[in-house]
Each structure stands twice: as C-alpha cells, then as structure tokens.
Write a protein that holds these residues in place. Structure first.
Motif, PDB file in Angstrom:
ATOM      1  N   CYS A  39       0.815  -1.218   0.000  1.00 41.01           N
ATOM      2  CA  CYS A  39       0.000   0.000   0.000  1.00 41.01           C
ATOM      3  C   CYS A  39       0.845   1.263   0.000  1.00 41.01           C
ATOM      4  O   CYS A  39       0.502   2.272  -0.630  1.00 41.01           O
ATOM      5  CB  CYS A  39      -0.903  -0.008   1.237  1.00 41.01           C
ATOM      6  N   HIS A  49      -3.057  -3.028  -8.164  1.00 42.61           N
ATOM      7  CA  HIS A  49      -3.177  -2.933  -6.712  1.00 42.61           C
ATOM      8  C   HIS A  49      -4.486  -2.241  -6.337  1.00 42.61           C
ATOM      9  O   HIS A  49      -5.166  -2.655  -5.393  1.00 42.61           O
ATOM     10  CB  HIS A  49      -1.986  -2.169  -6.134  1.00 42.61           C
ATOM     11  N   CYS A  68      -7.106  -3.597  -3.724  1.00 44.74           N
ATOM     12  CA  CYS A  68      -7.051  -2.997  -2.390  1.00 44.74           C
ATOM     13  C   CYS A  68      -8.088  -1.894  -2.264  1.00 44.74           C
ATOM     14  O   CYS A  68      -7.996  -0.875  -2.960  1.00 44.74           O
ATOM     15  CB  CYS A  68      -5.655  -2.451  -2.127  1.00 44.74           C
ATOM     16  N   SER A 105      -8.878   0.120   0.362  1.00 46.22           N
ATOM     17  CA  SER A 105      -8.487   1.364   1.033  1.00 46.22           C
ATOM     18  C   SER A 105      -7.699   2.270   0.095  1.00 46.22           C
ATOM     19  O   SER A 105      -7.902   3.483   0.035  1.00 46.22           O
ATOM     20  CB  SER A 105      -7.671   1.063   2.293  1.00 46.22           C
ATOM     21  N   CYS A 106      -6.777   1.620  -0.667  1.00 47.03           N
ATOM     22  CA  CYS A 106      -5.992   2.424  -1.612  1.00 47.03           C
ATOM     23  C   CYS A 106      -6.879   2.981  -2.709  1.00 47.03           C
ATOM     24  O   CYS A 106      -6.695   4.118  -3.143  1.00 47.03           O
ATOM     25  CB  CYS A 106      -4.893   1.566  -2.231  1.00 47.03           C
TER      26      CYS A 106
HETATM   27 ZN   LIG Z   1      -3.356  -0.829  -0.824  1.00 44.80          ZN
END
Ligand SMILES: [Zn+2]
Length: 200
Positions: A3, A29, A33, A35-36
């Motif tokens: 992250c 990513h 992911c 949150s990212c």
């Molecule tokens: Zn992430």
C-alpha cells in the motif's frame, strides 16, 4: 506492491504512459485494495478541484510585479533606465531638428538673396566688390539722395578696407550665410547619426 508503494505513485499516475509497468502494477493494486482505491479516488477529486480553482493574475498585478523588478534593476544600474535615456535623446533630437530647420531657413533665404543679387542690375552687386567707386561718388556727390544711399554701402566698404581679407566672408554676402548654414546642417546631420549609433 504494497500500500505504501502504491500511495507514493498516486502523484505520478497521471503522467505515466499507459503501458508503463509501474502504472500497470498500481492499477492492479487499486483493483485489489479497497483502502488504496478509496484514497486514490480522494486524491483524484482533490486534483480536479485544484484544477478549477481560479488563480487570476490581473494585468495590474503583473504590471506591479514587473515594475518592482525593473525598479530594482534600474536602482542597481541607473544607466539602463529607459526613461532617462529616451527623455534625453528626445530632447536632443528635438533641438537638432530645430537647428537643422533654422539652418535650412538661413540657407534658403541667403540663396534667395544670392539669386536676387544675380538678377538685379549689376549696380548694387558691383558696389561692395569695387569699393572705390562709391567712395568717389560720395566725395563727389552733394545731393542728399545719393549721399544717403551710398553712405550705407560705405560702412561695409570701410570694413573691407580695415580687414581686406575678411571682405569675401563678410555677413553681408549671401554666400557667407549659405556656407554657414550648410556647415550647420552638416553638423546637425552628423550629430543625428552619432545619436542613432549610441542608441544601439
Ligand atoms: Zn493498498
């Protein structure tokens, strides 16, 4: 890619080419992911907002900044200041034009006198040249009319007798004024050229 690495690339994402490996990795990513992906969305929104914040620089502000910079430059090297230079050259130029014009006027007038002298009967033009005849007439003549007329010529003649070599250059001659005015005009022309050269 973790992250932290992904978030460091947020700023670069827009500038990277589409097939760039880092861009592909980041996109992968972001897909995986949450949150990212959320942070990236916020980041993009921020960028979009920044783009539309109007940063208007008015002409007055720009001019003020410009003037301040130039003032500092002129304070350090005053010879560069255009106002001083331009003002001086303009004044000199105006004076030069005045001089040239007046010399031209003198030239034209004296030329006119010369022509008049040439085309009038040779009585008058011959008088200052000989100088002897009028004095003889003055001595001989007793009439008041001729006496007055010749007494005027006598003054110039007497000057001629005192300074024999100065006679041809006497101001009474139109040629004298023509040469003088020609010299003046040439002088004005040369100084005009010199002025233009110094300006460059
Ligand atoms: Zn992430």
């Amino acid at each position: 890619m973790n992250c932290k690495e992904a978030q460091e690339l947020f700023g670069l994402l827009r500038d990277l080419p589409e097939q760039h490996p880092q861009r592909l990795m980041l996109e992968q990513h972001l897909l995986g992911c949450e949150s990212c992906a959320g942070e990236y969305q916020q980041w993009e929104e921020c960028l979009d907002m920044l783009q539309y914040i109007p940063i208007e620089v008015t002409e007055e502000q720009a001019e003020a900044v410009n003037r301040r910079v130039m003032d500092r430059i002129y304070a350090e090297s005053p010879w560069l200041a255009p106002d001083v230079k331009r003002g001086v050259t303009r004044r000199i130029r105006r004076r030069l034009v005045f001089w040239a014009a007046s010399f031209l006027a003198i030239f034209v007038i004296s030329f006119g006198f010369l022509l008049m002298d040439r085309f009038t009967p040779d009585q008058e033009s011959a008088e200052p040249m000989t100088g002897i005849l009028p004095t003889a007439v003055v001595v001989a003549g007793s009439e008041s009319d001729t006496y007055e007329e010749f007494s005027i010529t006598l003054t110039s003649v007497s000057r001629g007798i005192v300074e024999p070599f100065a006679v041809p250059m006497s101001p009474a001659y139109p040629q004298y004024w023509m040469y003088l005015s020609m010299g003046g005009m040439l002088l004005a022309l040369f100084s005009w050229k010199g002025l233009r050269r110094t300006k460059r």
